[in-house]
Design a protein around this motif. Structure first.
Motif, PDB file in Angstrom:
ATOM      1  N   ASN A 162       2.702  -9.178  -4.452  1.00  0.00           N
ATOM      2  CA  ASN A 162       1.776  -8.922  -3.357  1.00  0.00           C
ATOM      3  C   ASN A 162       0.981  -7.648  -3.583  1.00  0.00           C
ATOM      4  OD1 ASN A 162       2.309 -11.183  -1.646  1.00  0.00           O
ATOM      5  ND2 ASN A 162       4.285 -10.260  -1.149  1.00  0.00           N
ATOM      6  N   ALA A 163      -0.323  -7.780  -3.569  1.00  0.00           N
ATOM      7  CA  ALA A 163      -1.204  -6.614  -3.597  1.00  0.00           C
ATOM      8  C   ALA A 163      -1.206  -6.015  -2.196  1.00  0.00           C
ATOM      9  CB  ALA A 163      -2.608  -7.024  -4.016  1.00  0.00           C
ATOM     10  N   THR A 164      -0.713  -4.815  -2.069  1.00  0.00           N
ATOM     11  CA  THR A 164      -0.435  -4.267  -0.736  1.00  0.00           C
ATOM     12  C   THR A 164      -1.486  -3.286  -0.233  1.00  0.00           C
ATOM     13  OG1 THR A 164       0.935  -2.529  -1.733  1.00  0.00           O
ATOM     14  CG2 THR A 164       2.050  -4.550  -1.024  1.00  0.00           C
ATOM     15  N   ALA A 165      -2.506  -2.971  -1.023  1.00  0.00           N
ATOM     16  CA  ALA A 165      -3.437  -1.898  -0.661  1.00  0.00           C
ATOM     17  C   ALA A 165      -4.128  -2.162   0.669  1.00  0.00           C
ATOM     18  CB  ALA A 165      -4.470  -1.703  -1.765  1.00  0.00           C
ATOM     19  N   ARG A 166      -4.592  -3.392   0.874  1.00  0.00           N
ATOM     20  CA  ARG A 166      -5.308  -3.708   2.115  1.00  0.00           C
ATOM     21  C   ARG A 166      -4.371  -3.622   3.319  1.00  0.00           C
ATOM     22  NH1 ARG A 166      -6.947  -9.080   4.123  1.00  0.00           N
ATOM     23  NH2 ARG A 166      -8.561  -8.782   5.704  1.00  0.00           N
ATOM     24  N   ILE A 167      -3.146  -4.094   3.155  1.00  0.00           N
ATOM     25  CA  ILE A 167      -2.172  -4.022   4.243  1.00  0.00           C
ATOM     26  C   ILE A 167      -1.809  -2.571   4.524  1.00  0.00           C
ATOM     27  CG2 ILE A 167       0.190  -4.626   4.910  1.00  0.00           C
ATOM     28  CD1 ILE A 167      -0.190  -7.218   3.284  1.00  0.00           C
ATOM     29  N   THR A 168      -1.614  -1.796   3.459  1.00  0.00           N
ATOM     30  CA  THR A 168      -1.274  -0.379   3.641  1.00  0.00           C
ATOM     31  C   THR A 168      -2.377   0.344   4.418  1.00  0.00           C
ATOM     32  OG1 THR A 168      -0.013  -0.375   1.578  1.00  0.00           O
ATOM     33  CG2 THR A 168      -0.691   1.758   2.440  1.00  0.00           C
ATOM     34  N   GLU A 169      -3.618   0.060   4.069  1.00  0.00           N
ATOM     35  CA  GLU A 169      -4.733   0.694   4.780  1.00  0.00           C
ATOM     36  C   GLU A 169      -4.685   0.369   6.273  1.00  0.00           C
ATOM     37  OE1 GLU A 169      -9.646   0.885   4.614  1.00  0.00           O
ATOM     38  OE2 GLU A 169      -8.538  -0.560   3.380  1.00  0.00           O
ATOM     39  N   ARG A 170      -4.392  -0.888   6.591  1.00  0.00           N
ATOM     40  CA  ARG A 170      -4.318  -1.290   8.000  1.00  0.00           C
ATOM     41  C   ARG A 170      -3.114  -0.640   8.686  1.00  0.00           C
ATOM     42  NH1 ARG A 170      -6.956  -2.188  12.526  1.00  0.00           N
ATOM     43  NH2 ARG A 170      -5.924  -3.707  13.885  1.00  0.00           N
ATOM     44  N   VAL A 171      -1.989  -0.568   7.981  1.00  0.00           N
ATOM     45  CA  VAL A 171      -0.809   0.092   8.532  1.00  0.00           C
ATOM     46  C   VAL A 171      -1.126   1.539   8.895  1.00  0.00           C
ATOM     47  CG1 VAL A 171       1.495   0.953   7.942  1.00  0.00           C
ATOM     48  CG2 VAL A 171       0.892  -1.421   7.452  1.00  0.00           C
ATOM     49  N   ARG A 172      -1.825   2.228   8.023  1.00  0.00           N
ATOM     50  CA  ARG A 172      -2.184   3.621   8.292  1.00  0.00           C
ATOM     51  C   ARG A 172      -3.147   3.725   9.486  1.00  0.00           C
ATOM     52  NH1 ARG A 172       2.062   4.587   6.312  1.00  0.00           N
ATOM     53  NH2 ARG A 172       2.351   4.656   4.061  1.00  0.00           N
ATOM     54  N   GLN A 173      -4.058   2.761   9.609  1.00  0.00           N
ATOM     55  CA  GLN A 173      -5.018   2.786  10.719  1.00  0.00           C
ATOM     56  C   GLN A 173      -4.323   2.723  12.074  1.00  0.00           C
ATOM     57  OE1 GLN A 173      -7.638  -0.515   9.960  1.00  0.00           O
ATOM     58  NE2 GLN A 173      -8.865   0.601   8.432  1.00  0.00           N
ATOM     59  N   VAL A 174      -3.249   1.928  12.159  1.00  0.00           N
ATOM     60  CA  VAL A 174      -2.591   1.742  13.461  1.00  0.00           C
ATOM     61  C   VAL A 174      -1.406   2.681  13.649  1.00  0.00           C
ATOM     62  CG1 VAL A 174      -3.329  -0.667  13.540  1.00  0.00           C
ATOM     63  CG2 VAL A 174      -1.046  -0.107  12.647  1.00  0.00           C
ATOM     64  N   GLY A 175      -1.088   3.496  12.648  1.00  0.00           N
ATOM     65  CA  GLY A 175      -0.019   4.474  12.781  1.00  0.00           C
ATOM     66  C   GLY A 175       1.380   3.907  12.660  1.00  0.00           C
ATOM     67  N   ALA A 176       1.519   2.761  11.972  1.00  0.00           N
ATOM     68  CA  ALA A 176       2.838   2.150  11.773  1.00  0.00           C
ATOM     69  C   ALA A 176       3.473   2.681  10.483  1.00  0.00           C
ATOM     70  CB  ALA A 176       2.710   0.625  11.723  1.00  0.00           C
ATOM     71  N   LEU A 177       4.685   2.244  10.216  1.00  0.00           N
ATOM     72  CA  LEU A 177       5.390   2.569   8.982  1.00  0.00           C
ATOM     73  C   LEU A 177       5.447   1.330   8.094  1.00  0.00           C
ATOM     74  CD1 LEU A 177       8.361   4.684  10.415  1.00  0.00           C
ATOM     75  CD2 LEU A 177       6.224   5.520   9.398  1.00  0.00           C
ATOM     76  N   LEU A 178       5.574   1.551   6.774  1.00  0.00           N
ATOM     77  CA  LEU A 178       5.578   0.461   5.806  1.00  0.00           C
ATOM     78  C   LEU A 178       6.806   0.549   4.909  1.00  0.00           C
ATOM     79  CD1 LEU A 178       4.142  -1.932   4.361  1.00  0.00           C
ATOM     80  CD2 LEU A 178       3.005  -0.226   2.916  1.00  0.00           C
ATOM     81  N   LEU A 179       7.567  -0.544   4.859  1.00  0.00           N
ATOM     82  CA  LEU A 179       8.702  -0.675   3.942  1.00  0.00           C
ATOM     83  C   LEU A 179       8.406  -1.803   2.970  1.00  0.00           C
ATOM     84  CD1 LEU A 179      12.495  -0.591   4.769  1.00  0.00           C
ATOM     85  CD2 LEU A 179      11.590  -2.386   3.297  1.00  0.00           C
ATOM     86  N   LEU A 180       8.648  -1.580   1.686  1.00  0.00           N
ATOM     87  CA  LEU A 180       8.478  -2.613   0.675  1.00  0.00           C
ATOM     88  C   LEU A 180       9.829  -2.930   0.037  1.00  0.00           C
ATOM     89  CD1 LEU A 180       5.207  -1.482  -1.154  1.00  0.00           C
ATOM     90  CD2 LEU A 180       5.449  -3.229   0.615  1.00  0.00           C
ATOM     91  N   ASP A 181      10.159  -4.224   0.016  1.00  0.00           N
ATOM     92  CA  ASP A 181      11.349  -4.683  -0.688  1.00  0.00           C
ATOM     93  C   ASP A 181      10.961  -4.866  -2.151  1.00  0.00           C
ATOM     94  OD1 ASP A 181      13.505  -5.970  -1.794  1.00  0.00           O
ATOM     95  OD2 ASP A 181      13.466  -7.699  -0.438  1.00  0.00           O
ATOM     96  N   CYS A 182      11.379  -3.921  -2.979  1.00  0.00           N
ATOM     97  CA  CYS A 182      11.005  -3.905  -4.403  1.00  0.00           C
ATOM     98  C   CYS A 182      12.141  -4.380  -5.310  1.00  0.00           C
ATOM     99  CB  CYS A 182      10.554  -2.498  -4.808  1.00  0.00           C
ATOM    100  SG  CYS A 182       9.036  -1.951  -3.996  1.00  0.00           S
TER     101      CYS A 182
ATOM    102  N   HIS B  92       7.642  -6.970  -2.175  1.00  0.00           N
ATOM    103  CA  HIS B  92       6.625  -6.604  -3.165  1.00  0.00           C
ATOM    104  C   HIS B  92       6.437  -7.720  -4.180  1.00  0.00           C
ATOM    105  CE1 HIS B  92       4.980  -3.594  -6.319  1.00  0.00           C
ATOM    106  NE2 HIS B  92       4.014  -3.983  -5.522  1.00  0.00           N
ATOM    107  N   MET B  93       7.542  -8.296  -4.658  1.00  0.00           N
ATOM    108  CA  MET B  93       7.493  -9.464  -5.538  1.00  0.00           C
ATOM    109  C   MET B  93       8.485 -10.493  -5.006  1.00  0.00           C
ATOM    110  SD  MET B  93       8.458  -9.949  -9.609  1.00  0.00           S
ATOM    111  CE  MET B  93       7.332  -8.691 -10.199  1.00  0.00           C
TER     112      MET B  93
END
Length: 434
Positions: free
Chosen positions: A207-227, A198-199
């Motif tokens: 990192n602005a993650t909104a666009r990546i998150t949207e794509r992750v949801r489109q393909v049905g993957a999971l998202l982990l952020l190192d915060c 994340h930083m």
């Protein structure tokens, strides 16, 4: 009260409380030290933050009066320890706006939190009956970035080696931003997990993650952020982030070492197989087989870091009382001041964003013809504490063609005077090795 001149036309927000930095510094005993006859200038908070008396006192008081094991005893001390431990879990949940405390798993650090998810994937991949979201095999892909800390690279490399999956990654632009130009190709129907910082711990990029998150949801993957670097420095809301997992650690946010957090969506944690087996994570045990406790206990085998959790809870109380927006804004001002100050040093190259927008208070740089280790020694000789090396992010150094960098990192107790001391030390390093 420390007054900061806001450079580069940065706007002033009247609704953000201002930090009384000198008053805050009095809470941190170590900041009164001298190093080599000079007042200590601590610019290594991305490595580990310093601890206020309030945290030190909470840990000592726990050991002096409430030291017992958790979830095992009905006696008074054991009950007090359990209440303190679970109370810390509730504080963490509130701090990141988690829907429930049962979504907070205590680990020993961010590295263990990320590994816990990686090994859950590995265990699920051996079980045909496991949730398919966690099963990996040849043809599946895991996506990370070139910007990651080693703790968000190596676990996924090992997972892909065990399962036959393929590891892919985002690149970094010359300006230190995540290169999303091939997002749709990189995150695709074969992607099972995207795990991103994340930083950045080396170049400070947020990192602005909104666009990546949207794509992750489109393909049905999971998202982990190192915060690890964002939770200590800015307000974090897991609902707004819309990640499936986040990892962070206590020792970078005024808490003790030995305590970290994995947050995960409750239904995903419930679907994950256990990683470590032993006491406390079980429901029933027989020689013929065992059943397991629901999360978070399922992932906390053995005696947990009890006093460390208490210390983390105290750190969260401390940061919350100050206000994370106020901390974030103070660091933005300090970072802007530092970027301008470092720009006056001849031959100094900053890696990553050179403006205080979309970046945190971590600045890595190189000084012409002077090895970072030599820079670090000169700075230490005048009391300035920075980190040198590849900062557990060697791919970033390779990307920019350097063997190592010098890194200065800031926190709520950093002052403009300390930035000035850094600049004076760098000028001395130029004279010595020039």
């Amino acid at each position: 009260m420390t007054t900061i001149t806001i450079p580069r036309g940065m706007p002033q927000y009247d609704d953000v409380p201002r930090l009384d930095v000198e008053k805050l510094r009095a809470d941190f005993p170590i900041l009164g030290r001298e190093i080599n006859g000079h007042p200590m200038v601590y610019l290594d908070s991305a490595n580990t933050s310093q601890k206020p008396r309030q945290v030190l006192d909470a840990i000592r008081e726990h050991y002096e009066r409430h030291n017992g094991n958790v979830s095992r005893s009905v006696h008074t001390v054991g009950t007090e320890a359990t209440e303190a431990y679970e109370g810390a879990r509730a504080k963490v949940a509130a701090f990141i706006n988690a829907p429930g405390a049962d979504e907070v798993v205590f680990t020993k650090n961010s590295t263990e939190a990320i590994n816990l998810v990686a090994y859950a994937f590995s265990n699920a991949s051996l079980d045909p009956a496991a949730d398919p979201r966690f099963r990996l095999g040849p043809g599946d892909e895991v996506v990370i970035s070139e910007m990651e800390h080693h703790s968000n690279i190596v676990p996924w490399q090992l997972l892909c080696q065990r399962t036959g999956a393929t590891l892919r990654w985002f690149g970094i632009t010359e300006g230190g931003r995540l290169d999303e130009s091939n997002l749709d190709e990189l995150v695709n129907e074969r992607t099972k997990l995207v795990s991103l910082v994340h930083m950045s711990n080396i170049i400070g990029t947020v990192n602005a993650t909104a666009r990546i998150t949207e794509r992750v949801r489109q393909v049905g993957a999971l998202l982990l952020l190192d915060c690890s670097q964002s939770v200590p420095h800015q307000p974090i809301d897991v609902v707004d982030l819309d990640a499936d997992f986040i990892a962070f650690t206590g020792h970078k946010m005024c808490g003790p070492t030995g305590i970290g957090v994995l947050w995960g969506r409750s239904e995903l944690l419930a679907a994950m197989p256990p990683v470590l087996g032993g006491g406390s994570m079980i429901e029933t045990v027989a020689l013929s087989g065992s059943t397991f406790a629901p999360p978070p206990a399922r992932f906390e085998a053995g005696t947990p870091p009890i006093a460390e959790a208490v210390g983390l809870g105290a750190a969260i109380d401390y940061l919350s009382a100050i206000g994370m927006r106020a901390i974030q804004w103070h660091e933005k001002e300090i970072t802007a001041y530092a970027l301008d100050a470092l720009a006056t040093v001849p031959g100094l190259r900053i890696f990553g964003p050179v403006v205080p927008v979309g970046r945190g208070g971590t600045i890595s740089f190189a000084l012409d013809s002077v090895h970072p280790h030599d820079v670090g020694q000169i700075l230490d000789s005048v009391g300035v504490q920075v980190r040198v090396g590849h900062h557990c992010a060697r791919p970033v150094c390779v990307r920019y063609g350097v063997p190592a960098t010098t890194r200065a990192s800031f926190y709520l107790y950093t002052t403009t005077g300390e930035i000035d001391a850094l600049v004076r030390g760098l000028e001395q390093a130029r004279k010595v090795f020039g």
